[in-house]
Design a protein around this motif. Structure first.
Motif, PDB file in Angstrom:
ATOM      1  N   GLY A  84     -13.767 -42.141  12.723  1.00 60.71           N
ATOM      2  CA  GLY A  84     -15.033 -41.878  12.045  1.00 60.71           C
ATOM      3  C   GLY A  84     -16.096 -41.258  12.932  1.00 60.71           C
ATOM      4  O   GLY A  84     -16.927 -40.469  12.455  1.00 60.71           O
ATOM      5  N   ALA A  85     -16.087 -41.587  14.215  1.00 59.01           N
ATOM      6  CA  ALA A  85     -17.081 -41.017  15.128  1.00 59.01           C
ATOM      7  C   ALA A  85     -16.862 -39.521  15.307  1.00 59.01           C
ATOM      8  O   ALA A  85     -17.791 -38.717  15.190  1.00 59.01           O
ATOM      9  CB  ALA A  85     -17.010 -41.729  16.479  1.00 59.01           C
ATOM     10  N   HIS A  86     -15.631 -39.136  15.609  1.00 60.00           N
ATOM     11  CA  HIS A  86     -15.331 -37.711  15.782  1.00 60.00           C
ATOM     12  C   HIS A  86     -15.661 -36.917  14.517  1.00 60.00           C
ATOM     13  O   HIS A  86     -16.219 -35.826  14.581  1.00 60.00           O
ATOM     14  CB  HIS A  86     -13.837 -37.511  16.104  1.00 60.00           C
ATOM     15  CG  HIS A  86     -13.358 -38.251  17.323  1.00 60.00           C
ATOM     16  ND1 HIS A  86     -12.622 -39.412  17.231  1.00 60.00           N
ATOM     17  CD2 HIS A  86     -13.507 -37.995  18.648  1.00 60.00           C
ATOM     18  CE1 HIS A  86     -12.329 -39.830  18.452  1.00 60.00           C
ATOM     19  NE2 HIS A  86     -12.851 -38.997  19.332  1.00 60.00           N
ATOM     20  N   LYS A  87     -15.327 -37.485  13.366  1.00 60.43           N
ATOM     21  CA  LYS A  87     -15.505 -36.763  12.099  1.00 60.43           C
ATOM     22  C   LYS A  87     -16.981 -36.570  11.760  1.00 60.43           C
ATOM     23  O   LYS A  87     -17.386 -35.482  11.326  1.00 60.43           O
ATOM     24  CB  LYS A  87     -14.790 -37.526  10.974  1.00 60.43           C
ATOM     25  CG  LYS A  87     -13.273 -37.538  11.112  1.00 60.43           C
ATOM     26  CD  LYS A  87     -12.616 -38.431  10.064  1.00 60.43           C
ATOM     27  CE  LYS A  87     -11.114 -38.489  10.258  1.00 60.43           C
ATOM     28  NZ  LYS A  87     -10.476 -39.437   9.288  1.00 60.43           N
ATOM     29  N   LEU A  88     -17.797 -37.617  11.956  1.00 59.65           N
ATOM     30  CA  LEU A  88     -19.221 -37.477  11.649  1.00 59.65           C
ATOM     31  C   LEU A  88     -19.872 -36.464  12.589  1.00 59.65           C
ATOM     32  O   LEU A  88     -20.686 -35.635  12.151  1.00 59.65           O
ATOM     33  CB  LEU A  88     -19.933 -38.820  11.761  1.00 59.65           C
ATOM     34  CG  LEU A  88     -21.462 -38.768  11.580  1.00 59.65           C
ATOM     35  CD1 LEU A  88     -21.836 -38.147  10.243  1.00 59.65           C
ATOM     36  CD2 LEU A  88     -22.084 -40.148  11.731  1.00 59.65           C
ATOM     37  N   LEU A  89     -19.527 -36.495  13.858  1.00 58.27           N
ATOM     38  CA  LEU A  89     -20.117 -35.557  14.810  1.00 58.27           C
ATOM     39  C   LEU A  89     -19.781 -34.119  14.442  1.00 58.27           C
ATOM     40  O   LEU A  89     -20.628 -33.228  14.523  1.00 58.27           O
ATOM     41  CB  LEU A  89     -19.639 -35.878  16.229  1.00 58.27           C
ATOM     42  CG  LEU A  89     -20.131 -37.225  16.786  1.00 58.27           C
ATOM     43  CD1 LEU A  89     -19.381 -37.577  18.061  1.00 58.27           C
ATOM     44  CD2 LEU A  89     -21.635 -37.197  17.031  1.00 58.27           C
ATOM     45  N   ALA A  90     -18.539 -33.884  14.035  1.00 59.52           N
ATOM     46  CA  ALA A  90     -18.146 -32.532  13.616  1.00 59.52           C
ATOM     47  C   ALA A  90     -18.929 -32.108  12.373  1.00 59.52           C
ATOM     48  O   ALA A  90     -19.355 -30.952  12.259  1.00 59.52           O
ATOM     49  CB  ALA A  90     -16.645 -32.487  13.347  1.00 59.52           C
ATOM     50  N   GLU A  91     -19.137 -33.040  11.452  1.00 59.43           N
ATOM     51  CA  GLU A  91     -19.891 -32.725  10.239  1.00 59.43           C
ATOM     52  C   GLU A  91     -21.348 -32.397  10.579  1.00 59.43           C
ATOM     53  O   GLU A  91     -21.924 -31.442  10.029  1.00 59.43           O
ATOM     54  CB  GLU A  91     -19.838 -33.905   9.265  1.00 59.43           C
ATOM     55  CG  GLU A  91     -20.589 -33.668   7.964  1.00 59.43           C
ATOM     56  CD  GLU A  91     -20.442 -34.818   6.984  1.00 59.43           C
ATOM     57  OE1 GLU A  91     -21.472 -35.294   6.484  1.00 59.43           O
ATOM     58  OE2 GLU A  91     -19.295 -35.232   6.733  1.00 59.43           O
ATOM     59  N   LEU A  92     -21.936 -33.162  11.483  1.00 59.45           N
ATOM     60  CA  LEU A  92     -23.330 -32.917  11.872  1.00 59.45           C
ATOM     61  C   LEU A  92     -23.478 -31.576  12.582  1.00 59.45           C
ATOM     62  O   LEU A  92     -24.492 -30.885  12.422  1.00 59.45           O
ATOM     63  CB  LEU A  92     -23.831 -34.048  12.774  1.00 59.45           C
ATOM     64  CG  LEU A  92     -23.971 -35.424  12.118  1.00 59.45           C
ATOM     65  CD1 LEU A  92     -24.371 -36.476  13.142  1.00 59.45           C
ATOM     66  CD2 LEU A  92     -24.974 -35.377  10.963  1.00 59.45           C
ATOM     67  N   GLU A  93     -22.482 -31.182  13.346  1.00 57.77           N
ATOM     68  CA  GLU A  93     -22.526 -29.858  13.971  1.00 57.77           C
ATOM     69  C   GLU A  93     -22.451 -28.771  12.907  1.00 57.77           C
ATOM     70  O   GLU A  93     -23.186 -27.768  12.973  1.00 57.77           O
ATOM     71  CB  GLU A  93     -21.373 -29.683  14.963  1.00 57.77           C
ATOM     72  CG  GLU A  93     -21.411 -28.326  15.661  1.00 57.77           C
ATOM     73  CD  GLU A  93     -20.227 -28.076  16.566  1.00 57.77           C
ATOM     74  OE1 GLU A  93     -20.083 -26.930  17.021  1.00 57.77           O
ATOM     75  OE2 GLU A  93     -19.441 -29.005  16.817  1.00 57.77           O
ATOM     76  N   GLY A  94     -21.598 -28.987  11.910  1.00 55.66           N
ATOM     77  CA  GLY A  94     -21.492 -28.021  10.825  1.00 55.66           C
ATOM     78  C   GLY A  94     -22.792 -27.857  10.051  1.00 55.66           C
ATOM     79  O   GLY A  94     -23.085 -26.779   9.535  1.00 55.66           O
ATOM     80  N   GLN A  95     -23.589 -28.926   9.994  1.00 57.60           N
ATOM     81  CA  GLN A  95     -24.895 -28.881   9.310  1.00 57.60           C
ATOM     82  C   GLN A  95     -25.977 -28.266  10.185  1.00 57.60           C
ATOM     83  O   GLN A  95     -27.090 -28.036   9.716  1.00 57.60           O
ATOM     84  CB  GLN A  95     -25.313 -30.297   8.912  1.00 57.60           C
ATOM     85  CG  GLN A  95     -24.402 -30.958   7.889  1.00 57.60           C
ATOM     86  CD  GLN A  95     -24.753 -32.415   7.667  1.00 57.60           C
ATOM     87  OE1 GLN A  95     -25.659 -32.975   8.302  1.00 57.60           O
ATOM     88  NE2 GLN A  95     -24.030 -33.059   6.758  1.00 57.60           N
ATOM     89  N   GLY A  96     -25.668 -28.021  11.450  1.00 59.44           N
ATOM     90  CA  GLY A  96     -26.648 -27.469  12.376  1.00 59.44           C
ATOM     91  C   GLY A  96     -27.528 -28.509  13.045  1.00 59.44           C
ATOM     92  O   GLY A  96     -28.436 -28.154  13.799  1.00 59.44           O
ATOM     93  N   ARG A  97     -27.272 -29.789  12.780  1.00 56.98           N
ATOM     94  CA  ARG A  97     -28.097 -30.849  13.364  1.00 56.98           C
ATOM     95  C   ARG A  97     -27.658 -31.184  14.795  1.00 56.98           C
ATOM     96  O   ARG A  97     -28.487 -31.404  15.671  1.00 56.98           O
ATOM     97  CB  ARG A  97     -28.021 -32.127  12.518  1.00 56.98           C
ATOM     98  CG  ARG A  97     -28.585 -31.988  11.117  1.00 56.98           C
ATOM     99  CD  ARG A  97     -28.525 -33.327  10.390  1.00 56.98           C
ATOM    100  NE  ARG A  97     -28.950 -33.198   8.998  1.00 56.98           N
ATOM    101  CZ  ARG A  97     -30.215 -33.219   8.616  1.00 56.98           C
ATOM    102  NH1 ARG A  97     -31.170 -33.354   9.505  1.00 56.98           N
ATOM    103  NH2 ARG A  97     -30.517 -33.086   7.336  1.00 56.98           N
ATOM    104  N   LEU A  98     -26.367 -31.266  15.006  1.00 54.67           N
ATOM    105  CA  LEU A  98     -25.849 -31.627  16.321  1.00 54.67           C
ATOM    106  C   LEU A  98     -25.542 -30.360  17.105  1.00 54.67           C
ATOM    107  O   LEU A  98     -24.813 -29.488  16.631  1.00 54.67           O
ATOM    108  CB  LEU A  98     -24.583 -32.489  16.188  1.00 54.67           C
ATOM    109  CG  LEU A  98     -24.021 -32.993  17.515  1.00 54.67           C
ATOM    110  CD1 LEU A  98     -23.776 -34.497  17.471  1.00 54.67           C
ATOM    111  CD2 LEU A  98     -22.728 -32.274  17.873  1.00 54.67           C
TER     112      LEU A  98
END
Length: 245
Positions: A84-98
């Motif tokens: 879950g950690a890896h997946k959320l971080l990838a999603e946040l990068e896709g949103q431009g937040r991370l």
């Protein structure tokens, strides 16, 4: 407010997040932390060498056969999948937040989850080069090598994983990128690391942003500087936070 709701609200409020992670980020994917892996190897092989010795440059050069026994049996987990950690971080990068993941891990799970800006402080098992002619070799070629010590078929040199061993320096460009990312961030999430391995741990001092979140089961030397501390398992936490976003 509940800790997870607080973290979710801070993520929503941020446009420049950086994640700094260690071995605990991948334990829920079935990858033991370094000392646990070394302990397993020592109990199975009656090895007299402490982990810092087995993963040192001098030991690699003097006893590559023992190094690769330990490395192949305990450091490589090709079947591991992102949690879950890896997946959320990838999603946040896709949103431009991370904006960046800075990791001490060598497993490549952040990239497997979809992260693109991953600064690997200690290298990666997925990159390997001949020490003689610099030819590139994949993880599969190292794992499937017929030799106990993988050798380059072109020149006969030892194929060395691109992982940073004890007695070796961290990559200068990776360090510069990590410092720049931390200095620009407004939210720093630190996860799965004791913040005791230097010089990597000292990098977090370059963060001057608004909020620091610490996700780790045990206390760290950085606890007093954290705005939010969560001690539950990071994969579960991030999975639940993803549901709140």
């Amino acid at each position: 407010m509940d800790q997870l709701q607080t973290l979710a609200s801070w993520i929503k409020d941020s446009g420049n997040i950086v994640f700094f992670g260690g071995a605990g980020t991948s334990t829920e994917s079935g990858i033991p932390d370094f000392r646990s892996a070394a302990g397993l190897y020592q109990s199975q092989h009656n090895s007299p060498y402490p982990p810092e010795v087995m993963l040192s440059r001098s030991f690699f050069m003097s006893s590559p056969d023992i190094f690769f026994d330990f490395y192949r049996s305990k450091m490589i987990h090709p079947q591991a999948q992102p949690n879950g950690a890896h997946k959320l971080l990838a999603e946040l990068e896709g949103q431009g937040r991370l904006k960046a993941v800075i990791t001490q891990n060598i497993d490549g799970l952040h990239q497997l989850a979809g992260s693109r800006v991953v600064l690997e402080l200690h290298g990666s098992i997925h990159r390997n080069h001949c020490m003689g002619c610099s030819r590139f070799y994949s993880l599969e070629q190292v794992v499937n090598s017929a030799e106990r010590v993988p050798l380059c078929p072109e020149c006969g040199g030892i194929i060395k994983p691109d992982v940073v061993l004890y007695e070796e320096e961290l990559d200068h460009d990776v360090l510069i990128g990590a410092v720049a990312a931390l200095a620009a961030a407004d939210l720093l999430i630190i996860g799965g690391t004791s913040l005791t391995v230097q010089p990597a741990a000292s990098l977090v001092t370059y963060f001057k942003g608004r909020r620091t979140v610490l996700l780790n089961g045990d206390p760290t030397p950085y606890d007093h500087r954290a705005d939010l501390i969560i001690t539950e398992r990071i994969g579960e936490v991030m999975g639940r936070v993803q549901e709140l976003l």
